[in-house]
Motif scaffolding. Structure first.
Motif, PDB file in Angstrom:
ATOM      1  N   LEU A  69      60.408  68.843  62.969  1.00  0.00           N
ATOM      2  CA  LEU A  69      59.248  69.690  62.445  1.00  0.00           C
ATOM      3  C   LEU A  69      59.203  69.318  60.963  1.00  0.00           C
ATOM      4  O   LEU A  69      58.218  69.292  60.407  1.00  0.00           O
ATOM      5  CB  LEU A  69      59.394  71.079  62.390  1.00  0.00           C
ATOM      6  N   PHE A  70      60.459  69.140  60.414  1.00  0.00           N
ATOM      7  CA  PHE A  70      60.434  68.779  58.935  1.00  0.00           C
ATOM      8  C   PHE A  70      60.688  67.126  58.653  1.00  0.00           C
ATOM      9  O   PHE A  70      60.901  66.676  57.832  1.00  0.00           O
ATOM     10  CB  PHE A  70      61.500  69.347  58.362  1.00  0.00           C
ATOM     11  N   ALA A  71      60.530  66.366  59.739  1.00  0.00           N
ATOM     12  CA  ALA A  71      60.533  64.848  59.562  1.00  0.00           C
ATOM     13  C   ALA A  71      59.885  64.152  58.587  1.00  0.00           C
ATOM     14  O   ALA A  71      60.304  63.109  58.092  1.00  0.00           O
ATOM     15  CB  ALA A  71      60.458  64.339  61.138  1.00  0.00           C
ATOM     16  N   GLY A  72      58.640  64.701  58.272  1.00  0.00           N
ATOM     17  CA  GLY A  72      58.027  63.881  56.931  1.00  0.00           C
ATOM     18  C   GLY A  72      58.715  64.283  55.801  1.00  0.00           C
ATOM     19  O   GLY A  72      57.952  63.840  54.901  1.00  0.00           O
ATOM     20  N   GLN A  80      54.011  71.612  62.711  1.00  0.00           N
ATOM     21  CA  GLN A  80      54.584  70.448  61.782  1.00  0.00           C
ATOM     22  C   GLN A  80      53.830  69.891  60.818  1.00  0.00           C
ATOM     23  O   GLN A  80      54.517  69.510  59.656  1.00  0.00           O
ATOM     24  CB  GLN A  80      54.809  69.269  62.714  1.00  0.00           C
ATOM     25  N   THR A  81      52.453  69.936  61.113  1.00  0.00           N
ATOM     26  CA  THR A  81      51.696  69.370  59.826  1.00  0.00           C
ATOM     27  C   THR A  81      51.472  70.428  58.717  1.00  0.00           C
ATOM     28  O   THR A  81      51.606  70.251  57.495  1.00  0.00           O
ATOM     29  CB  THR A  81      50.106  69.321  60.253  1.00  0.00           C
ATOM     30  N   ALA A  82      51.663  71.703  59.070  1.00  0.00           N
ATOM     31  CA  ALA A  82      51.726  72.871  58.032  1.00  0.00           C
ATOM     32  C   ALA A  82      52.968  72.776  57.253  1.00  0.00           C
ATOM     33  O   ALA A  82      53.195  72.829  56.021  1.00  0.00           O
ATOM     34  CB  ALA A  82      51.576  74.257  58.674  1.00  0.00           C
ATOM     35  N   LEU A  83      54.057  72.477  57.772  1.00  0.00           N
ATOM     36  CA  LEU A  83      55.431  72.188  57.049  1.00  0.00           C
ATOM     37  C   LEU A  83      55.535  70.960  56.383  1.00  0.00           C
ATOM     38  O   LEU A  83      56.072  71.006  55.268  1.00  0.00           O
ATOM     39  CB  LEU A  83      56.542  72.306  58.186  1.00  0.00           C
ATOM     40  N   GLY A 130      59.833  62.097  49.155  1.00  0.00           N
ATOM     41  CA  GLY A 130      60.846  62.223  48.274  1.00  0.00           C
ATOM     42  C   GLY A 130      62.113  62.776  48.623  1.00  0.00           C
ATOM     43  O   GLY A 130      63.231  63.010  47.683  1.00  0.00           O
ATOM     44  N   ALA A 131      62.108  63.820  49.661  1.00  0.00           N
ATOM     45  CA  ALA A 131      63.271  64.719  49.903  1.00  0.00           C
ATOM     46  C   ALA A 131      64.197  63.713  50.969  1.00  0.00           C
ATOM     47  O   ALA A 131      64.111  62.683  51.580  1.00  0.00           O
ATOM     48  CB  ALA A 131      62.877  65.923  50.665  1.00  0.00           C
ATOM     49  N   THR A 132      65.534  64.458  50.801  1.00  0.00           N
ATOM     50  CA  THR A 132      66.612  63.982  51.863  1.00  0.00           C
ATOM     51  C   THR A 132      66.834  64.932  52.896  1.00  0.00           C
ATOM     52  O   THR A 132      66.629  66.064  52.638  1.00  0.00           O
ATOM     53  CB  THR A 132      67.772  63.823  51.082  1.00  0.00           C
ATOM     54  N   LEU A 133      66.927  64.632  54.276  1.00  0.00           N
ATOM     55  CA  LEU A 133      66.831  65.319  55.402  1.00  0.00           C
ATOM     56  C   LEU A 133      68.351  65.211  56.308  1.00  0.00           C
ATOM     57  O   LEU A 133      68.496  63.937  56.545  1.00  0.00           O
ATOM     58  CB  LEU A 133      65.441  65.495  56.318  1.00  0.00           C
ATOM     59  N   LEU A 134      69.194  66.285  56.199  1.00  0.00           N
ATOM     60  CA  LEU A 134      70.351  66.132  56.659  1.00  0.00           C
ATOM     61  C   LEU A 134      70.121  67.024  58.054  1.00  0.00           C
ATOM     62  O   LEU A 134      70.015  68.252  58.097  1.00  0.00           O
ATOM     63  CB  LEU A 134      71.434  66.776  55.859  1.00  0.00           C
TER      64      LEU A 134
END
Length: 266
Positions: free
Chosen positions: A35-38, A245-248, A43-47
């Motif tokens: 859901l947060f893959a974008g 997903q788009t909203a997030l 500019g964010a890091t996703l762990l």
């Protein structure tokens, strides 16, 4: 910095629960990282943790262990919380009410090895990334991304109650400054969601350990109601998955804009 601690579901080779997979998977935060893959595009890091929370829950204290689950003495004093008493500690005792995860107590040495390999590694990775960001910008924002069932069961403090679309948590204002929490809540509300703050969840170990608002490190927890994007019975993606997903993605983009308007590299 975003992290998804409960969306992994790859079983370690030396983990052998007796609970049915179907029961264990009810605790899975399915697809939250997706859901947060974008987020990296903004500019964010996703762990993401790849192991299941029913194996090791990194959103608990390292000492939140029910001693009755251990076959032997722990070398230091344990500090089980009410979550452990309800079967929801660092080591999950119950997959569902009256459905035990294990058939016998666990050897202490094995649990210690699990904690070192999974729990400590995850927290170290998160801390290292946050420290690097803080060194570069003097401020850092951390969003802990989780999901929740649409209603609590008897293992929860809100058993039987319908839950909102999102719960935003900051440990009653101790892990983030009011401006940050307010921005998160207002943005999700503007996107059309029902949002509560610190009810029924105040946040747990991840935002507690990795926050220091006075030192420029803000942490908030976001809980997503699974019914928004998931068939809770089958755990298949729901018809609205792409819309959520788009909203997030919009939420992350706006949050990134908020951060860029606030901070400059040191």
């Amino acid at each position: 910095m975003l992290d998804s601690p409960h969306s992994g579901n790859t079983w370690p080779e030396d983990w052998h629960p007796i609970a049915p997979r179907e029961a264990l998977d009810t605790a899975w935060d399915a697809y939250v990282a997706e859901l947060f893959a974008g987020a990296p595009a903004h500019g964010a890091t996703l762990l993401e943790a790849h192991f299941p929370r029913t194996f090791i829950d990194v959103n608990r204290s390292r000492l939140d262990i029910d001693p009755a689950m251990l076959d032997g003495e722990w070398p230091t004093e344990l500090v089980p919380t009410p979550k452990s008493i309800r079967g929801l500690g660092l080591l999950r005792r119950l997959a569902l009410p009256d459905v035990p995860v294990y058939g016998a107590p666990l050897p202490v040495a094995r649990v210690q090895a699990w904690i070192a390999a999974y729990y400590d590694t995850y927290h170290a990775a998160l801390a290292a990334e946050l420290e690097a960001m803080h060194a570069k910008f003097d401020q850092v924002w951390h969003v802990d991304c989780l999901s929740m069932k649409s209603a609590g069961n008897v293992m929860n403090t809100d058993a039987g109650k319908k839950r909102p679309d999102f719960v935003v948590s900051d440990r009653d204002g101790t892990t983030a400054d009011p401006q940050t929490t307010r921005f998160v809540v207002e943005t999700l509300t503007q996107l059309g969601f029902e949002v509560t703050v610190n009810t029924p969840y105040k946040g747990a170990e991840l935002i507690t350990r990795h926050s220091d608002p006075a030192g420029g490190q803000q942490s908030v927890q976001i809980m997503i109601n699974r019914a928004l994007y998931l068939n809770e019975a089958t755990r298949e993606k729901g018809a609205d998955f792409t819309a959520i997903q788009t909203a997030l993605d919009t939420f992350v983009a706006r949050f990134a804009g908020f951060i860029r308007s606030t901070v400059r590299p040191v």
